[in-house]
Scaffold this motif. Structure first.
Motif, PDB file in Angstrom:
ATOM      1  N   UNK A  66       0.831  -1.208   0.000  1.00 18.15           N
ATOM      2  CA  UNK A  66       0.000   0.000   0.000  1.00 18.15           C
ATOM      3  C   UNK A  66       0.864   1.257   0.000  1.00 18.15           C
ATOM      4  N   UNK A  67       1.959   1.261   0.759  1.00 23.98           N
ATOM      5  CA  UNK A  67       2.848   2.423   0.767  1.00 23.98           C
ATOM      6  C   UNK A  67       3.472   2.641  -0.605  1.00 23.98           C
ATOM      7  N   UNK A  68       3.862   1.559  -1.282  1.00 19.30           N
ATOM      8  CA  UNK A  68       4.450   1.668  -2.626  1.00 19.30           C
ATOM      9  C   UNK A  68       3.451   2.228  -3.631  1.00 19.30           C
ATOM     10  N   UNK A  69       2.157   2.012  -3.383  1.00 18.80           N
ATOM     11  CA  UNK A  69       1.118   2.517  -4.275  1.00 18.80           C
ATOM     12  C   UNK A  69       0.692   3.932  -3.878  1.00 18.80           C
ATOM     13  N   UNK A  70       1.324   4.515  -2.880  1.00 18.57           N
ATOM     14  CA  UNK A  70       1.050   5.893  -2.501  1.00 18.57           C
ATOM     15  C   UNK A  70      -0.011   6.082  -1.435  1.00 18.57           C
ATOM     16  N   UNK A  71      -0.406   5.031  -0.755  1.00 15.83           N
ATOM     17  CA  UNK A  71      -1.431   5.136   0.283  1.00 15.83           C
ATOM     18  C   UNK A  71      -0.817   5.586   1.606  1.00 15.83           C
ATOM     19  N   UNK A  72      -1.582   6.367   2.361  1.00 12.83           N
ATOM     20  CA  UNK A  72      -1.267   6.646   3.752  1.00 12.83           C
ATOM     21  C   UNK A  72      -1.834   5.475   4.541  1.00 12.83           C
ATOM     22  N   UNK A  73      -0.979   4.781   5.292  1.00 15.51           N
ATOM     23  CA  UNK A  73      -1.367   3.503   5.884  1.00 15.51           C
ATOM     24  C   UNK A  73      -1.574   3.623   7.391  1.00 15.51           C
ATOM     25  N   UNK A  74      -2.694   3.069   7.845  1.00 18.03           N
ATOM     26  CA  UNK A  74      -2.966   2.851   9.259  1.00 18.03           C
ATOM     27  C   UNK A  74      -3.120   1.348   9.428  1.00 18.03           C
ATOM     28  N   UNK A  75      -2.601   0.815  10.536  1.00 16.12           N
ATOM     29  CA  UNK A  75      -2.753  -0.623  10.724  1.00 16.12           C
ATOM     30  C   UNK A  75      -2.942  -0.942  12.192  1.00 16.12           C
ATOM     31  N   UNK A  76      -3.610  -2.044  12.411  1.00 18.51           N
ATOM     32  CA  UNK A  76      -3.934  -2.517  13.752  1.00 18.51           C
ATOM     33  C   UNK A  76      -3.484  -3.970  13.847  1.00 18.51           C
ATOM     34  N   UNK A  77      -2.207  -4.201  14.220  1.00 19.13           N
ATOM     35  CA  UNK A  77      -1.719  -5.582  14.250  1.00 19.13           C
ATOM     36  C   UNK A  77      -2.332  -6.385  15.389  1.00 19.13           C
ATOM     37  N   UNK A  78      -2.575  -7.640  15.108  1.00 16.14           N
ATOM     38  CA  UNK A  78      -3.107  -8.548  16.115  1.00 16.14           C
ATOM     39  C   UNK A  78      -2.495  -9.916  15.942  1.00 16.14           C
ATOM     40  N   UNK A  79      -2.749 -10.797  16.885  1.00 14.98           N
ATOM     41  CA  UNK A  79      -2.168 -12.137  16.814  1.00 14.98           C
ATOM     42  C   UNK A  79      -2.883 -13.035  15.820  1.00 14.98           C
ATOM     43  N   UNK A  80      -4.219 -12.932  15.762  1.00 18.05           N
ATOM     44  CA  UNK A  80      -4.961 -13.793  14.845  1.00 18.05           C
ATOM     45  C   UNK A  80      -5.696 -13.002  13.779  1.00 18.05           C
TER      46      UNK A  80
END
Length: 139
Positions: A66-80
């Motif tokens: 997504x960053x390579x495509x020019x998006x501003x990225x938000x993410x919420x990492x989780x275990x599953x």
């Protein structure tokens, strides 16, 4: 033998379009064949597939894509489960990628572009994620 009436055919076509098939796909029959060929399924605006990698590696590949495509990225990492959201980007469309661990080395990836879904852009993003992982889909 009794043949279906035009009204019945019209209702069947409307029902198929309502579950995510475009009129062109219904009339030409390429919707079902095309989805299975790539190992990914398109339904109700989401493109979903399984990849043979752990969720943390798929998470990083998704962010990088997504960053390579020019998006501003938000993410919420989780275990599953995890969600990666991109705003703006190469076509000014918001993207949500949901990841869910299906096994030790299998992750389900679901890409949705915009509110209603954009099948072509979803396939491009999915392909880019898979290329970053260096693998074909698990299914």
């Amino acid at each position: 033998m009794k043949y279906p009436t035009p009204l019945m055919l019209a209702l069947a076509l409307i029902a198929l379009v309502g579950v995510g098939c475009s009129t062109r796909e219904v009339l030409t029959g390429v919707g079902a064949a095309g989805a299975g060929a790539a190992g990914a399924g398109w339904a109700r605006g989401d493109l979903t597939t399984d990849v043979s990698h752990p969720i943390d590696r798929v998470h990083q590949a998704t962010i990088a894509t997504l960053q390579a495509r020019g998006y501003t990225v938000e993410h919420d990492p989780g275990e599953t489960r995890t969600r990666v959201r991109g705003e703006g980007g190469d076509r000014d469309r918001d993207v949500t990628v949901n990841l869910e661990r299906s096994g030790d080395n299998v992750t389900q990836v679901a890409v949705r572009v915009g509110i209603w879904g954009d099948q072509a852009l979803s396939y491009e993003i999915m392909r880019d994620i898979e290329n970053r992982l260096g693998t074909a889909p698990a299914n």
